[in-house]
Write a protein that holds these residues in place. Sequence first.
Motif, short mmCIF file in Angstrom:
data_model
loop_
_atom_site.label_atom_id
_atom_site.label_comp_id
_atom_site.label_asym_id
_atom_site.label_seq_id
_atom_site.Cartn_x
_atom_site.Cartn_y
_atom_site.Cartn_z
N VAL A 33 -28.79 -37.42 -5.34
CA VAL A 33 -28.81 -37.94 -4.07
C VAL A 33 -29.19 -39.30 -3.89
CG1 VAL A 33 -29.44 -37.34 -1.60
CG2 VAL A 33 -28.78 -35.51 -3.14
N VAL A 34 -28.85 -39.97 -2.94
CA VAL A 34 -29.36 -41.43 -2.73
C VAL A 34 -29.68 -41.26 -1.23
CG1 VAL A 34 -28.93 -43.75 -2.56
CG2 VAL A 34 -28.04 -42.43 -4.51
N THR A 56 -19.69 -36.42 0.04
CA THR A 56 -18.94 -35.58 1.02
C THR A 56 -19.86 -35.07 2.06
OG1 THR A 56 -19.25 -33.32 -0.34
CG2 THR A 56 -17.26 -34.66 -0.55
N THR A 57 -21.21 -35.22 2.00
CA THR A 57 -22.14 -34.86 2.89
C THR A 57 -23.07 -36.10 3.08
OG1 THR A 57 -22.27 -32.58 2.28
CG2 THR A 57 -23.71 -33.24 3.60
N THR A 58 -23.26 -36.36 4.29
CA THR A 58 -24.28 -37.59 4.80
C THR A 58 -25.12 -36.90 5.86
OG1 THR A 58 -22.53 -38.46 5.98
CG2 THR A 58 -22.65 -39.33 4.16
N THR A 69 -22.84 -46.44 8.52
CA THR A 69 -22.20 -45.60 7.66
C THR A 69 -22.28 -45.53 6.12
OG1 THR A 69 -20.54 -45.58 9.18
CG2 THR A 69 -19.78 -44.73 7.01
N LEU A 70 -22.41 -44.37 5.46
CA LEU A 70 -22.98 -44.36 4.08
C LEU A 70 -21.43 -44.18 3.16
CD1 LEU A 70 -26.11 -42.35 3.70
CD2 LEU A 70 -25.86 -44.52 2.90
N SER A 71 -21.45 -44.72 2.04
CA SER A 71 -20.36 -44.38 1.09
C SER A 71 -20.95 -44.58 -0.10
CB SER A 71 -19.41 -45.19 1.20
OG SER A 71 -19.36 -46.61 1.17
N PRO A 108 -32.52 -34.45 1.29
CA PRO A 108 -33.81 -34.65 1.55
C PRO A 108 -34.15 -35.97 2.36
CG PRO A 108 -33.31 -35.29 -0.77
CD PRO A 108 -32.07 -34.76 -0.14
N ARG A 109 -35.25 -35.81 3.14
CA ARG A 109 -35.48 -36.76 4.22
C ARG A 109 -37.20 -37.52 4.13
NH1 ARG A 109 -33.63 -33.49 9.77
NH2 ARG A 109 -31.57 -32.48 8.71
#
Length: 127
Positions: A33-34, A56-58, A69-71, A108-109
Amino acid sequence: QVQLVESGGGLVQAGGSLRLSCAASGRTFSSVVVGWFRQAPGKEREFVAAISWSGTTTYYTNSVKGRFTLSRDNAKNTVYLQMNSLKPEDTAVYYCAAHRPRGTVVLPRNIDEYDYWGRGTQVTVSS
């Protein structure tokens, strides 16, 4: 094991856009995860956004939702953070970080949930 380098920061006017990149070395990038964090002068580091290994999840913090926006492109070992409608309060050093999979269900945050960190890239938004 995983090394991260951020790029793409700079000086922009309010309302402008930047695209940050997080390039990874090592051969475990596709499984992590990034997350992105930022730290403004005199403030603590705060969570910005995270993306799953599959892309697929952000998740975005409320202050950037709808603007950022993440990609990710696992073939290039790179995660992108597109930042639009930038505001002066977005000014900070932006860091990318990688979280190794260990049964984590929710993205995670928290800082202590990430295992590898880049050195950061400066984003400055002027009025």
